[in-house]
Design a protein around this motif. Structure first.
Motif, PDB file in Angstrom:
ATOM      1  N   ILE A 100       0.839  -0.903   0.236  1.00 14.85           N
ATOM      2  CA  ILE A 100      -0.090  -0.131   0.174  1.00 14.85           C
ATOM      3  C   ILE A 100       0.675   1.185   0.557  1.00 14.85           C
ATOM      4  CG2 ILE A 100      -1.536   1.156   1.310  1.00 14.85           C
ATOM      5  CD1 ILE A 100      -3.026  -1.142   2.625  1.00 14.85           C
ATOM      6  N   PHE A 101       0.956   1.560  -0.826  1.00 19.80           N
ATOM      7  CA  PHE A 101       1.627   2.917  -1.164  1.00 19.80           C
ATOM      8  C   PHE A 101       1.480   4.044  -0.289  1.00 19.80           C
ATOM      9  CE2 PHE A 101       3.618   3.254  -4.995  1.00 19.80           C
ATOM     10  CZ  PHE A 101       3.447   1.675  -5.709  1.00 19.80           C
ATOM     11  N   ASN A 102       2.129   4.435   0.549  1.00 21.91           N
ATOM     12  CA  ASN A 102       2.250   5.985   1.638  1.00 21.91           C
ATOM     13  C   ASN A 102       2.231   7.239   0.905  1.00 21.91           C
ATOM     14  OD1 ASN A 102       2.821   8.575   3.316  1.00 21.91           O
ATOM     15  ND2 ASN A 102       2.887   7.061   4.586  1.00 21.91           N
ATOM     16  N   PRO A 103       1.168   7.817   0.401  1.00 22.04           N
ATOM     17  CA  PRO A 103       1.035   8.600  -0.474  1.00 22.04           C
ATOM     18  C   PRO A 103       2.376  10.452  -0.531  1.00 22.04           C
ATOM     19  CG  PRO A 103      -0.772   8.947   0.106  1.00 22.04           C
ATOM     20  CD  PRO A 103      -0.247   7.342   0.775  1.00 22.04           C
ATOM     21  N   LEU A 104       2.444  10.221   1.208  1.00 23.83           N
ATOM     22  CA  LEU A 104       3.609  11.157   1.673  1.00 23.83           C
ATOM     23  C   LEU A 104       4.819  10.981   2.020  1.00 23.83           C
ATOM     24  CD1 LEU A 104       0.761  11.393   5.139  1.00 23.83           C
ATOM     25  CD2 LEU A 104       0.634  12.154   2.510  1.00 23.83           C
ATOM     26  N   LEU A 105       4.876   9.640   2.146  1.00 21.93           N
ATOM     27  CA  LEU A 105       6.386   9.053   1.722  1.00 21.93           C
ATOM     28  C   LEU A 105       6.230   9.044   0.224  1.00 21.93           C
ATOM     29  CD1 LEU A 105       6.866   5.933   4.347  1.00 21.93           C
ATOM     30  CD2 LEU A 105       7.452   9.199   4.602  1.00 21.93           C
ATOM     31  N   GLN A 106       5.724   8.323  -0.503  1.00 20.60           N
ATOM     32  CA  GLN A 106       5.760   9.036  -1.713  1.00 20.60           C
ATOM     33  C   GLN A 106       6.488  10.504  -2.301  1.00 20.60           C
ATOM     34  OE1 GLN A 106       6.251   6.613  -4.820  1.00 20.60           O
ATOM     35  NE2 GLN A 106       6.262   5.161  -2.866  1.00 20.60           N
ATOM     36  N   SER A 107       5.625  10.952  -1.937  1.00 18.52           N
ATOM     37  CA  SER A 107       5.840  12.783  -2.232  1.00 18.52           C
ATOM     38  C   SER A 107       7.082  13.523  -1.903  1.00 18.52           C
ATOM     39  CB  SER A 107       4.238  13.430  -1.370  1.00 18.52           C
ATOM     40  OG  SER A 107       4.363  14.747  -2.029  1.00 18.52           O
ATOM     41  N   GLU A 108       7.638  13.297  -0.289  1.00 16.19           N
ATOM     42  CA  GLU A 108       8.494  13.678   0.155  1.00 16.19           C
ATOM     43  C   GLU A 108       9.925  13.117  -0.414  1.00 16.19           C
ATOM     44  OE1 GLU A 108       7.714  14.697   4.824  1.00 16.19           O
ATOM     45  OE2 GLU A 108       7.801  13.040   3.843  1.00 16.19           O
ATOM     46  N   ASP A 149       3.668  22.325  -6.836  1.00 13.73           N
ATOM     47  CA  ASP A 149       3.740  23.796  -6.918  1.00 13.73           C
ATOM     48  C   ASP A 149       2.656  24.132  -8.284  1.00 13.73           C
ATOM     49  OD1 ASP A 149       4.645  24.156  -4.681  1.00 13.73           O
ATOM     50  OD2 ASP A 149       6.627  24.847  -5.653  1.00 13.73           O
ATOM     51  N   ALA A 150       2.925  22.729  -9.221  1.00  8.12           N
ATOM     52  CA  ALA A 150       2.521  23.030 -10.438  1.00  8.12           C
ATOM     53  C   ALA A 150       1.302  22.631 -10.898  1.00  8.12           C
ATOM     54  CB  ALA A 150       3.475  21.973 -11.928  1.00  8.12           C
ATOM     55  N   TRP A 151       0.931  21.714  -9.695  1.00  9.72           N
ATOM     56  CA  TRP A 151      -0.428  21.224 -10.508  1.00  9.72           C
ATOM     57  C   TRP A 151      -0.950  22.031  -9.208  1.00  9.72           C
ATOM     58  CZ3 TRP A 151      -1.138  20.644 -14.884  1.00  9.72           C
ATOM     59  CH2 TRP A 151      -0.870  20.360 -15.371  1.00  9.72           C
ATOM     60  N   VAL A 152      -1.096  22.333  -7.908  1.00 15.17           N
ATOM     61  CA  VAL A 152      -1.428  22.734  -6.267  1.00 15.17           C
ATOM     62  C   VAL A 152      -1.035  23.914  -6.070  1.00 15.17           C
ATOM     63  CG1 VAL A 152      -2.721  21.648  -4.508  1.00 15.17           C
ATOM     64  CG2 VAL A 152      -1.450  19.989  -6.044  1.00 15.17           C
ATOM     65  N   PRO A 153      -1.931  24.464  -7.218  1.00 14.21           N
ATOM     66  CA  PRO A 153      -0.692  26.107  -6.252  1.00 14.21           C
ATOM     67  C   PRO A 153      -1.233  26.895  -4.919  1.00 14.21           C
ATOM     68  CG  PRO A 153      -3.157  26.299  -8.132  1.00 14.21           C
ATOM     69  CD  PRO A 153      -2.424  25.303  -8.095  1.00 14.21           C
ATOM     70  N   SER A 171       6.680  25.165   3.014  1.00 14.37           N
ATOM     71  CA  SER A 171       7.639  24.826   2.697  1.00 14.37           C
ATOM     72  C   SER A 171       7.769  24.212   3.693  1.00 14.37           C
ATOM     73  CB  SER A 171       8.528  25.644   2.965  1.00 14.37           C
ATOM     74  OG  SER A 171       8.566  26.115   4.640  1.00 14.37           O
ATOM     75  N   GLY A 172       8.803  22.923   3.057  1.00 14.13           N
ATOM     76  CA  GLY A 172       9.184  21.386   3.655  1.00 14.13           C
ATOM     77  C   GLY A 172       7.930  20.420   3.200  1.00 14.13           C
ATOM     78  N   LYS A 173       7.727  20.342   5.273  1.00 11.93           N
ATOM     79  CA  LYS A 173       7.090  18.749   5.219  1.00 11.93           C
ATOM     80  C   LYS A 173       5.465  19.801   5.285  1.00 11.93           C
ATOM     81  CE  LYS A 173       6.592  18.898  10.232  1.00 11.93           C
ATOM     82  NZ  LYS A 173       6.764  17.970  10.969  1.00 11.93           N
ATOM     83  N   HIS A 174       5.602  20.745   5.054  1.00 18.10           N
ATOM     84  CA  HIS A 174       3.591  21.349   4.949  1.00 18.10           C
ATOM     85  C   HIS A 174       3.364  21.307   3.959  1.00 18.10           C
ATOM     86  CE1 HIS A 174       4.849  22.568   8.914  1.00 18.10           C
ATOM     87  NE2 HIS A 174       5.204  22.766   9.078  1.00 18.10           N
ATOM     88  N   THR A 219      -0.640  20.177   8.502  1.00 16.59           N
ATOM     89  CA  THR A 219       0.422  20.220   9.689  1.00 16.59           C
ATOM     90  C   THR A 219       0.780  21.476   9.726  1.00 16.59           C
ATOM     91  OG1 THR A 219       2.608  19.153   8.325  1.00 16.59           O
ATOM     92  CG2 THR A 219       1.330  17.765   9.560  1.00 16.59           C
ATOM     93  N   ALA A 220       0.539  21.959   8.893  1.00 13.28           N
ATOM     94  CA  ALA A 220       1.106  23.619   8.828  1.00 13.28           C
ATOM     95  C   ALA A 220       0.794  24.821  10.218  1.00 13.28           C
ATOM     96  CB  ALA A 220       0.734  24.316   7.562  1.00 13.28           C
ATOM     97  N   PRO A 221       1.103  25.614  10.295  1.00 11.37           N
ATOM     98  CA  PRO A 221       0.774  26.314  11.743  1.00 11.37           C
ATOM     99  C   PRO A 221      -0.489  27.309  11.249  1.00 11.37           C
ATOM    100  CG  PRO A 221       3.039  26.530  11.248  1.00 11.37           C
ATOM    101  CD  PRO A 221       2.417  25.648  10.193  1.00 11.37           C
ATOM    102  N   VAL A 222      -0.483  27.286   9.828  1.00  6.82           N
ATOM    103  CA  VAL A 222      -1.976  27.685   9.137  1.00  6.82           C
ATOM    104  C   VAL A 222      -2.323  27.249   8.159  1.00  6.82           C
ATOM    105  CG1 VAL A 222      -3.063  30.228   8.566  1.00  6.82           C
ATOM    106  CG2 VAL A 222      -1.346  29.949  10.975  1.00  6.82           C
ATOM    107  N   PRO A 223      -3.041  26.160   8.085  1.00  8.32           N
ATOM    108  CA  PRO A 223      -3.357  25.869   6.748  1.00  8.32           C
ATOM    109  C   PRO A 223      -3.745  26.407   5.300  1.00  8.32           C
ATOM    110  CG  PRO A 223      -4.149  24.372   8.686  1.00  8.32           C
ATOM    111  CD  PRO A 223      -4.154  25.700   9.301  1.00  8.32           C
ATOM    112  N   PRO A 224      -3.106  26.115   4.298  1.00  8.04           N
ATOM    113  CA  PRO A 224      -3.607  26.794   3.031  1.00  8.04           C
ATOM    114  C   PRO A 224      -4.962  27.518   3.214  1.00  8.04           C
ATOM    115  CG  PRO A 224      -3.027  24.847   2.300  1.00  8.04           C
ATOM    116  CD  PRO A 224      -2.632  24.806   3.979  1.00  8.04           C
ATOM    117  N   LYS A 225      -5.994  28.258   2.666  1.00  9.10           N
ATOM    118  CA  LYS A 225      -6.720  29.001   1.947  1.00  9.10           C
ATOM    119  C   LYS A 225      -7.627  28.484   1.288  1.00  9.10           C
ATOM    120  CE  LYS A 225      -7.125  33.238   5.196  1.00  9.10           C
ATOM    121  NZ  LYS A 225      -7.738  34.447   4.505  1.00  9.10           N
TER     122      LYS A 225
END
Length: 470
Positions: free
Chosen positions: A403-411, A421-425, A431-434, A440-446
């Motif tokens: 079962i692929f872990n999409p988070l690990l695959q992404s990182e 950045d190209a497809w999820v503006p 930045s980083g793991k966020h 997990t970001a202090p302020v999740p993106p709107k």
């Protein structure tokens, strides 16, 4: 009376390395190329919307080349046998040649047409242009079809030395004695009524020239780092981009092999690229020998009882997956890339397929159907192999626990976030793991959704479901 041959074009929309065309030129004084539009005869796998967009532009490119050589492409509507017989009557053709296809419905149709035209007194021949090896020429030591890629390729790879040399395109085509009526390409209505395919033009140039324009620069550079770059979805040059050109026969695998050899010995990087051509061969081998697999698991005796969620339960999740609104960035990036360009990076295809079948416990057939309609390279053989591989129910599939872990695959494969950045503006400010895990970001993106499922919990659910059929 001079001999006249029809060349029935299908998904071999090129002039180079075209065995049927070469046979016609050798056997007849006049050659008439014909394309018959009969999608109903490919049911239930008539081409989807994205493939039809490609087909329109590929036919336009082929038609222009044929007209310049002296024998314009004749377009007719099906039923195919009726259309071919009508054209034979109009032109006096006494022979017909075509290159083989391997989908179950098409094979049945083609066999019936071959038999009928031979009974009419015509010379009818078909050829291999789409594969390095015909599916029936490779068998296990017990004379059975292969179900695992590695032994298949161990058998096939040494035989590459025997693959036929590609033939050049003709410099002229002797056309019919008088003009032959043809259906205007536009009347086939292959292009979408709404402008959802506008993004395709920015990425793709359908046609034989477009195929060669992709192959040459790829072999001149990126292929030498293929093993490292092919898994990086943000690297636009890391893969060849040949899949739709191969599917529509704008270039053939024999041409690809010859072009790589022309540049010197096949080093490990190039061999890895040719191995991917081998996966395409394996997919066609499976489809030929197991024609039920586009809708039924290869290991149906076990997976026929798999406890997928009901359609009512997964409907909302499926819709979010299709729209790239799952809240899992790499999944959404892939699905948005697919919608915008008609293509998705292969590493990401595996990630989104694993997410749908395992984290969302949605039948693989739902994903295969969506890909069929939205991919410009929607090959029934490749699509079936890929989805059954991801679901764990087909050839060469690892056991249920993959079962692929999409988070690990992404990182791992998009460490700098270029693909996201190209497809999820919405995530560009992170930045980083966020960026890979925006919740997990202090302020999740709107404007970006929270994950539609808990990855750990749904992984456990999938393992429990697979455990029931072990």
């Amino acid at each position: 009376m001079s001999r006249t041959a029809l060349v029935w074009f299908r998904r071999d929309l090129r002039l180079n390395d075209h065995p049927a065309l070469q046979a016609a030129l050798a056997a007849a004084e006049r050659v008439i190329p014909v394309f018959v539009y009969a999608p109903d005869e490919e049911a239930p796998w008539a081409p989807g919307g994205a493939a039809n967009w490609w087909l329109h532009h590929s036919l336009a490119a082929l038609s222009a080349r044929l007209a310049a050589l002296g024998s314009p492409l004749v377009i007719r509507r099906g039923p195919t046998l009726e259309a071919l017989r009508a054209l034979i009557s109009e032109t006096g053709a006494d022979r017909i040649f075509w290159n083989r296809l391997y989908e179950p419905a098409v094979r049945t149709r083609d066999a019936a047409i071959k038999e009928a035209l031979r009974e009419d007194g015509l010379t009818v021949e078909s050829f291999n242009s789409a594969l390095l090896f015909e599916p029936w020429t490779l068998q296990t030591q017990s004379d059975q079809p292969y179900r695992v890629f590695s032994p298949f390729w161990r058998n096939a790879e040494p035989r590459l030395v025997d693959v036929r040399a590609p033939t050049p395109a003709p410099t002229a085509l002797p056309g019919p004695a008088k003009a032959v009526s043809s259906e205007p390409l536009e009347t086939l209505a292959l292009l979408p009524r709404l402008p959802w395919a506008d993004g395709f033009r920015a990425r793709w140039t359908p046609g034989e020239a477009g195929a060669l324009a992709r192959l040459t620069p790829f072999l001149d550079g990126p292929v030498q780092q293929y093993r490292q770059r092919r898994d990086l979805p943000g690297d636009d040059d890391g893969t060849s981009g040949l899949s739709p050109h191969l599917h529509f026969g704008e270039i053939g695998p024999a041409q690809v092999l010859a072009a790589t050899r022309a540049r010197g010995p096949l080093n490990p990087q190039v061999q890895h690229f040719i191995r991917e051509i081998g996966w395409r061969e394996f997919a066609h081998h499976l489809l030929y020998h197991y024609p039920q697999t586009p809708t039924e698991a290869l290991y149906h005796d076990k997976f026929g009882a798999f406890p997928w969620r009901s359609a009512a339960d997964y409907a909302d999740n499926l819709r979010a997956w299709q729209r790239g609104e799952t809240g899992i960035p790499i999944v959404d990036a892939g699905m948005r890339q697919l919608w915008a360009t008609g293509w998705m990076h292969n590493r990401v295809r595996m990630v989104v397929a694993s997410f749908l079948t395992k984290n969302l416990l949605t039948p693989w057939q739902e994903g295969a159907a969506w890909f069929w309609d939205t991919l410009v390279d929607a090959s029934l053989a490749n699509n079936t192999l890929g989805w059954q591989w991801s679901a764990g129910c087909g050839a060469d599939a690892a056991p249920y626990f993959r079962i692929f872990n999409p988070l690990l695959q992404s990182e791992r494969f998009d460490a700098d976030g270029a693909y996201l950045d190209a497809w999820v503006p919405e995530l560009r400010s992170l930045s980083g793991k966020h960026k890979h895990m925006p919740w997990t970001a202090p302020v999740p993106p709107k404007g970006y959704p929270a994950p539609i499922v808990d990855l750990a919990a749904t992984r456990d659910r999938a393992l429990a479901a697979y455990d029931r059929i072990k």
